[in-house]
Write a protein that holds these residues in place. Structure first.
Motif, short mmCIF file in Angstrom:
data_model
loop_
_atom_site.label_atom_id
_atom_site.label_comp_id
_atom_site.label_asym_id
_atom_site.label_seq_id
_atom_site.Cartn_x
_atom_site.Cartn_y
_atom_site.Cartn_z
N SER A 81 0.94 -1.07 0.03
CA SER A 81 -0.09 0.03 -0.09
C SER A 81 0.79 1.31 0.14
O SER A 81 1.86 1.23 0.62
CB SER A 81 -0.88 0.22 1.21
OG SER A 81 -0.03 -0.04 2.45
N GLU A 82 0.50 2.14 -0.73
CA GLU A 82 1.16 3.33 -0.95
C GLU A 82 1.41 4.17 0.67
O GLU A 82 0.57 4.20 1.40
CB GLU A 82 0.66 4.50 -1.79
CG GLU A 82 0.57 4.13 -3.30
CD GLU A 82 -0.13 5.15 -4.23
OE1 GLU A 82 -0.38 6.02 -3.66
OE2 GLU A 82 0.11 4.64 -5.14
N PRO A 83 2.68 4.80 0.69
CA PRO A 83 2.89 5.48 1.88
C PRO A 83 2.14 6.95 1.82
O PRO A 83 1.65 7.30 0.99
CB PRO A 83 4.22 5.76 1.88
CG PRO A 83 4.78 5.82 0.42
CD PRO A 83 3.72 4.88 -0.36
N ASP A 84 1.81 7.48 3.21
CA ASP A 84 1.15 8.54 3.21
C ASP A 84 1.95 9.93 2.85
O ASP A 84 1.67 11.01 2.54
CB ASP A 84 0.42 8.71 4.65
CG ASP A 84 -0.39 7.64 4.86
OD1 ASP A 84 -1.48 7.67 4.44
OD2 ASP A 84 -0.20 6.96 5.77
N ILE A 85 3.27 9.73 3.21
CA ILE A 85 4.20 10.88 3.04
C ILE A 85 5.76 10.50 2.76
O ILE A 85 6.08 8.87 2.86
CB ILE A 85 4.55 11.81 4.40
CG1 ILE A 85 5.25 12.93 4.02
CG2 ILE A 85 4.72 10.82 5.58
CD1 ILE A 85 5.35 13.90 5.15
N VAL A 86 6.43 11.05 1.88
CA VAL A 86 7.75 10.72 1.49
C VAL A 86 8.77 11.75 2.34
O VAL A 86 8.58 12.82 2.15
CB VAL A 86 7.97 10.71 0.05
CG1 VAL A 86 9.65 10.61 -0.20
CG2 VAL A 86 7.32 9.67 -0.68
N VAL A 87 9.67 11.08 3.05
CA VAL A 87 10.54 12.18 3.68
C VAL A 87 12.09 11.79 3.33
O VAL A 87 12.48 10.76 3.45
CB VAL A 87 10.51 12.17 5.28
CG1 VAL A 87 11.64 13.01 5.79
CG2 VAL A 87 9.08 12.38 5.68
N SER A 88 12.79 12.63 2.79
CA SER A 88 14.04 12.36 2.08
C SER A 88 15.32 13.27 3.11
O SER A 88 14.89 14.32 3.31
CB SER A 88 14.35 12.85 0.74
OG SER A 88 15.61 12.53 0.32
#
Length: 247
Positions: A81-88
């Protein structure tokens, strides 16, 4: 909340481990990062060969590709399932001004936004443990508040944290990108076989670094938060070009 973490300094980087630890309890943390340092690769994707993924004892996953590859592969192929947010991040060093054009840290965040998720890129303007710990606390604060912010489509947040303890930070400033001077010329060296090779020189010094820029905020001890968009159209020039071509 499901949080996809990536970076451009590699899966073993201190900044990534600090980011992972700082978000404990905020949500499920999933890590897909390059298997080596991939700084300066911007939003590039690997198109000339297949990509390989390795799961490490830590639960982190490494990809033998670019930062954008990591996010693209995770979201489009590997996560149920897709993440809710991407943090790089946390990037080892600043991503200020023109740096964002080259930054793999920013590239990974932009790839997340391409996939339709909110995304942030975070950088520590130093490489010591103190700066990473401060950046970790800052990004935790902002991720917890992100649910109250609705960014326009195609927009990410580029966050830079000054090289000081969390307690010393003076606040958070919303900024625009500054600009750097032209970099120095590449450095010519000779390889062991007597053939010339070239090192790309460091980035140029600050040129446009006045009040309101990300450079200025960091210099004054503030966290810099800059909204970036991947629409690079210079809209103010459209009418001028239309008149020129029409003539």
């Amino acid at each position: 909340m499901r949080i996809l973490l990536s970076n451009d300094d590699g899966v073993a980087a201190m900044g990534l481990a600090t980011l992972h630890n700082s978000l404990e309890g905020v949500g499920e943390r999933i890590v897909f990062a390059p298997d080596r340092n991939s700084s300066g690769l911007s939003s590039s994707l690997t198109l000339d060969r297949p990509l390989r993924v390795t799961e490490h004892p830590s639960g982190f996953h490494s990809v033998d590709g670019t930062p954008a590859d990591c996010v693209h592969l995770a979201v489009n192929a590997l996560l149920e399932s897709e993440p809710d947010i991407v943090v790089s991040g946390i990037n080892h060093g600043a991503n200020l001004g023109d740096d964002v054009l080259y930054s793999g840290t920013v590239g990974a965040a932009l790839e997340g936004r391409f996939m339709g998720m909110p995304a942030i890129a975070v950088s520590a303007c130093g490489k010591g443990e103190q700066g990473f710990q401060a950046a970790g606390r800052v990004v935790r604060d902002l991720v917890l508040r992100l649910k109250d912010l609705s960014l326009p489509a195609g927009t990410i947040l580029n966050i830079n944290v000054p090289d000081m303890s969390y307690e010393q930070i003076k606040g958070v400033a919303v900024t625009r990108l500054g600009h750097r001077e032209r970099p120095e010329k590449p450095v010519k060296v000779m390889d062991p076989r007597g053939k010339p090779a070239y090192w790309i020189a460091p980035v140029g010094k600050e040129q446009d670094a006045g009040e309101g820029t990300d450079f200025h905020a960091i210099e004054k001890g503030f966290v810099s938060v800059t909204p970036l968009q991947y629409d690079q159209t210079h809209h103010a020039t459209l009418s001028q070009l239309s008149e020129w071509l029409g003539s």
